[in-house]
Design a protein around this motif. Sequence first.
Motif, PDB file in Angstrom:
ATOM      1  N   MET B   1       0.832  -1.204   0.000  1.00  0.00           N
ATOM      2  CA  MET B   1       0.000   0.000   0.000  1.00  0.00           C
ATOM      3  C   MET B   1       0.872   1.261   0.000  1.00  0.00           C
ATOM      4  N   GLU B   2       0.470   2.253  -0.796  1.00  0.00           N
ATOM      5  CA  GLU B   2       1.273   3.474  -0.897  1.00  0.00           C
ATOM      6  C   GLU B   2       1.256   4.242   0.437  1.00  0.00           C
ATOM      7  N   LYS B   3       2.394   4.885   0.706  1.00  0.00           N
ATOM      8  CA  LYS B   3       2.489   5.663   1.957  1.00  0.00           C
ATOM      9  C   LYS B   3       2.400   7.141   1.631  1.00  0.00           C
ATOM     10  N   ILE B   4       1.806   7.885   2.540  1.00  0.00           N
ATOM     11  CA  ILE B   4       1.746   9.328   2.282  1.00  0.00           C
ATOM     12  C   ILE B   4       2.952  10.012   2.921  1.00  0.00           C
ATOM     13  N   THR B   5       3.357  11.109   2.331  1.00  0.00           N
ATOM     14  CA  THR B   5       4.563  11.800   2.812  1.00  0.00           C
ATOM     15  C   THR B   5       4.195  12.762   3.956  1.00  0.00           C
ATOM     16  N   ASP B   6       5.247  13.242   4.642  1.00  0.00           N
ATOM     17  CA  ASP B   6       5.031  14.211   5.730  1.00  0.00           C
ATOM     18  C   ASP B   6       4.395  15.491   5.193  1.00  0.00           C
ATOM     19  N   GLU B   9       0.755  14.858   4.669  1.00  0.00           N
ATOM     20  CA  GLU B   9       0.106  14.833   5.994  1.00  0.00           C
ATOM     21  C   GLU B   9      -0.125  16.261   6.503  1.00  0.00           C
ATOM     22  N   ALA B  10       0.922  17.100   6.358  1.00  0.00           N
ATOM     23  CA  ALA B  10       0.818  18.496   6.813  1.00  0.00           C
ATOM     24  C   ALA B  10      -0.261  19.229   6.025  1.00  0.00           C
ATOM     25  N   ARG B  11      -0.323  18.961   4.711  1.00  0.00           N
ATOM     26  CA  ARG B  11      -1.326  19.653   3.885  1.00  0.00           C
ATOM     27  C   ARG B  11      -2.740  19.174   4.221  1.00  0.00           C
ATOM     28  N   LEU B  12      -2.861  17.891   4.577  1.00  0.00           N
ATOM     29  CA  LEU B  12      -4.187  17.388   4.993  1.00  0.00           C
ATOM     30  C   LEU B  12      -4.651  18.119   6.251  1.00  0.00           C
ATOM     31  N   GLN B  13      -3.711  18.309   7.167  1.00  0.00           N
ATOM     32  CA  GLN B  13      -4.075  18.995   8.411  1.00  0.00           C
ATOM     33  C   GLN B  13      -4.430  20.461   8.148  1.00  0.00           C
ATOM     34  N   THR B  34      -7.104  10.791  -6.629  1.00  0.00           N
ATOM     35  CA  THR B  34      -6.354   9.667  -7.212  1.00  0.00           C
ATOM     36  C   THR B  34      -5.709   8.753  -6.175  1.00  0.00           C
ATOM     37  N   SER B  35      -5.544   9.235  -4.939  1.00  0.00           N
ATOM     38  CA  SER B  35      -4.829   8.432  -3.938  1.00  0.00           C
ATOM     39  C   SER B  35      -5.776   7.924  -2.845  1.00  0.00           C
ATOM     40  N   THR B  36      -5.923   6.608  -2.785  1.00  0.00           N
ATOM     41  CA  THR B  36      -6.784   6.038  -1.737  1.00  0.00           C
ATOM     42  C   THR B  36      -6.129   6.171  -0.352  1.00  0.00           C
ATOM     43  N   ALA B  37      -4.785   6.111  -0.333  1.00  0.00           N
ATOM     44  CA  ALA B  37      -4.069   6.256   0.956  1.00  0.00           C
ATOM     45  C   ALA B  37      -4.322   7.638   1.554  1.00  0.00           C
ATOM     46  N   LEU B  38      -4.314   8.624   0.669  1.00  0.00           N
ATOM     47  CA  LEU B  38      -4.545  10.003   1.128  1.00  0.00           C
ATOM     48  C   LEU B  38      -5.982  10.164   1.631  1.00  0.00           C
ATOM     49  N   GLN B  39      -6.907   9.567   0.881  1.00  0.00           N
ATOM     50  CA  GLN B  39      -8.326   9.621   1.304  1.00  0.00           C
ATOM     51  C   GLN B  39      -8.494   8.958   2.674  1.00  0.00           C
ATOM     52  N   GLN B  40      -7.841   7.806   2.800  1.00  0.00           N
ATOM     53  CA  GLN B  40      -7.951   7.049   4.053  1.00  0.00           C
ATOM     54  C   GLN B  40      -7.386   7.853   5.231  1.00  0.00           C
TER      55      GLN B  40
END
Lengths: 184, 175
Positions: B1-6, B9-13, B34-40
Amino acid sequence: MLSLQEENALIDQVLAGKQEAYARLVDQYKSFAFTIALKVLNNRPEAEEAAQDGFIKAFHYLKGFNRKARFSTWLYRIIFNTAISYKRKNRRVMESIEHHDQAAESESAMERDDKEVFISKAMDHLNEADRLAIQLYYIREFSLEEVAEMTGQRINTLKVRVHRARQRLANELTRILKTEALTL
Amino acid sequence: MEKITDSQEARLQDFLDGKLEGAALQELKQELGTSTALQQRLEELRPVHEFLKKNSIQSPSTQFVDRVIRNLSRGALTTYPSPKNGLMLLAGVMVASGMLAMMLTAGTFDQISGSISIEQMEPLKKYVTTPSLPQININGKLVMNILIGINLVLAFIVLDRTILRPFFQRRAGHA
């Protein structure tokens, strides 16, 4: 919310010896001040006493307030520092009270959403500085700059704390939910 | 599974805080599409954000303002050290004073008297060119008496700040 002119006029009246003017200032900021103390101390009677003490200190230090910052920012910093010194002084007592509060909390947990209960529990596992940073940041109307000013931390440090705390809470929640799913 | 970067993560917050605007917001929305990891990850962070947003302002008791105004003349309670620390400090000061007094009565400082010539002090000798500096007379007994006096004044201040004043203020507060 008082305007800057109203606030300055009240401060002038207090400095001229009118205590009624200070009563207006206390009334205006009591809730925010009490909430800050509550976030630090986690105990209502202690928080009330610390907030009162903070207001009394602010009254005595008012001559030294240079009006470069807002009165509220200056006041909240005094309240925050007073609450921190209360916490240091009463650490042992507080630990037993917090323990009691947790027990009471778990009783009411049944009525609340599971996720909220898990996040609430995860909050207890955060380090003290991160927990405080995130709780103060989420108090309505406080910007990152104001919280930084209040706690005497740099904005970047505070931002890192808030992000890290949220990240840890999300990770902890995910972990707990996975464990819960496995035990079903 | 793809990993999200720091950075993601910061932009999500920042997105949850409503701090992303314009191009940065559009970019994140595209990545989320496009990214399920980011959605999750967003769905993991969202309940935390929602929970913390409920962090409402609490109100103190109805007598809060009255109590503050009533106690304004009393001064702040927390300016004093705790009674335990105060008592320890007081005991330390009293022990020091007692020892000095005992040594004084035993005559330990009787021999310590004389004068000091600054000009004759080894490290200063080479800097002193004119023999005009005064001599300092030292009386050991007098110095120790002054030290004991200072200690007693200090002890009284500690007693007042840590025990007497908080005690009477508390009594006045309960009255």
